[in-house]
Design a protein around this motif. Structure first.
Motif, short mmCIF file in Angstrom:
data_model
loop_
_atom_site.label_atom_id
_atom_site.label_comp_id
_atom_site.label_asym_id
_atom_site.label_seq_id
_atom_site.Cartn_x
_atom_site.Cartn_y
_atom_site.Cartn_z
N UNK A 183 0.86 -1.17 0.00
CA UNK A 183 0.00 0.00 0.00
C UNK A 183 0.90 1.23 0.00
N UNK A 184 0.85 2.01 -1.06
CA UNK A 184 1.69 3.20 -1.20
C UNK A 184 0.86 4.45 -0.91
N UNK A 185 1.34 5.27 0.02
CA UNK A 185 0.74 6.57 0.30
C UNK A 185 1.62 7.61 -0.40
N UNK A 186 1.09 8.27 -1.41
CA UNK A 186 1.85 9.29 -2.15
C UNK A 186 1.64 10.61 -1.41
N UNK A 187 2.72 11.12 -0.82
CA UNK A 187 2.65 12.33 0.01
C UNK A 187 3.42 13.47 -0.66
N UNK A 188 3.09 14.73 -0.35
CA UNK A 188 3.77 15.86 -0.99
C UNK A 188 5.23 16.01 -0.58
N UNK A 189 5.61 15.44 0.56
CA UNK A 189 7.00 15.49 1.02
C UNK A 189 7.16 14.44 2.11
N UNK A 190 8.40 14.12 2.44
CA UNK A 190 8.66 13.17 3.51
C UNK A 190 8.35 13.80 4.86
N UNK A 191 7.93 13.01 5.80
CA UNK A 191 7.52 13.49 7.11
C UNK A 191 8.71 13.75 8.02
N UNK A 192 8.54 14.73 8.90
CA UNK A 192 9.49 14.96 9.96
C UNK A 192 9.08 14.17 11.20
N UNK A 193 9.91 14.17 12.24
CA UNK A 193 9.57 13.46 13.48
C UNK A 193 8.24 13.97 14.06
N UNK A 194 7.39 13.05 14.47
CA UNK A 194 6.10 13.37 15.12
C UNK A 194 5.15 14.16 14.23
N UNK A 195 5.41 14.23 12.93
CA UNK A 195 4.58 15.03 12.02
C UNK A 195 3.51 14.15 11.37
N UNK A 196 2.36 14.76 11.11
CA UNK A 196 1.28 14.09 10.38
C UNK A 196 1.06 14.85 9.09
N UNK A 197 0.67 14.14 8.05
CA UNK A 197 0.46 14.76 6.74
C UNK A 197 -0.61 13.96 5.99
N UNK A 198 -1.35 14.61 5.14
CA UNK A 198 -2.34 13.92 4.32
C UNK A 198 -1.69 13.41 3.05
N UNK A 199 -2.05 12.20 2.66
CA UNK A 199 -1.55 11.64 1.41
C UNK A 199 -2.32 12.24 0.25
N UNK A 200 -1.62 12.47 -0.86
CA UNK A 200 -2.28 12.95 -2.08
C UNK A 200 -3.13 11.84 -2.70
N UNK A 201 -2.63 10.61 -2.62
CA UNK A 201 -3.39 9.45 -3.11
C UNK A 201 -2.78 8.18 -2.54
#
Length: 102
Positions: free
Chosen positions: A17-35
């Motif tokens: 399962x690949x989460x395509x994200x706008x950038x790599x995450x930093x420590x303790x960071x949350x981000x929404x996947x583009x797809x």
């Protein structure tokens, strides 16, 4: 007459399962996947797919889930001309990978 299998793989095949994200995450960071993308994978599965795409006859021997993931792997192998898959099982495993689009 059926063609003889030249390469047999024994090892892991799975669903990635690949989460395509706008950038790599930093420590303790949350981000929404583009797809999200779902692909057949695993070390042995990936290697056999490449062998098959290069023109060799290949097949896989092992256990595979008798579920949606198992059907995805079976279809991906068939699409690449790989031979029969071994025995069926109810074991299941998932791998999650975050990718930077660059």
């Amino acid at each position: 007459m059926a063609q003889e299998t030249q390469v047999v793989g024994i090892g892991s095949c799975g669903v990635d399962y690949f989460a395509i994200v706008p950038r790599l995450l930093g420590p303790e960071e949350k981000i929404n996947a583009d797809r999200m993308e779902i692909h057949a994978g695993g070390v042995t599965g990936n290697n056999l797919t490449q062998v098959g795409r290069l023109g060799a006859t290949a097949g896989w021997l092992g256990l595979i889930g008798d579920d949606e993931s198992g059907r995805l792997i079976t279809k991906a192998f068939a699409d690449d001309g790989l031979g029969p898959i071994g025995n069926r099982s109810h074991q299941r495993r998932a791998i999650h990978i975050c990718l930077d689009p660059r």
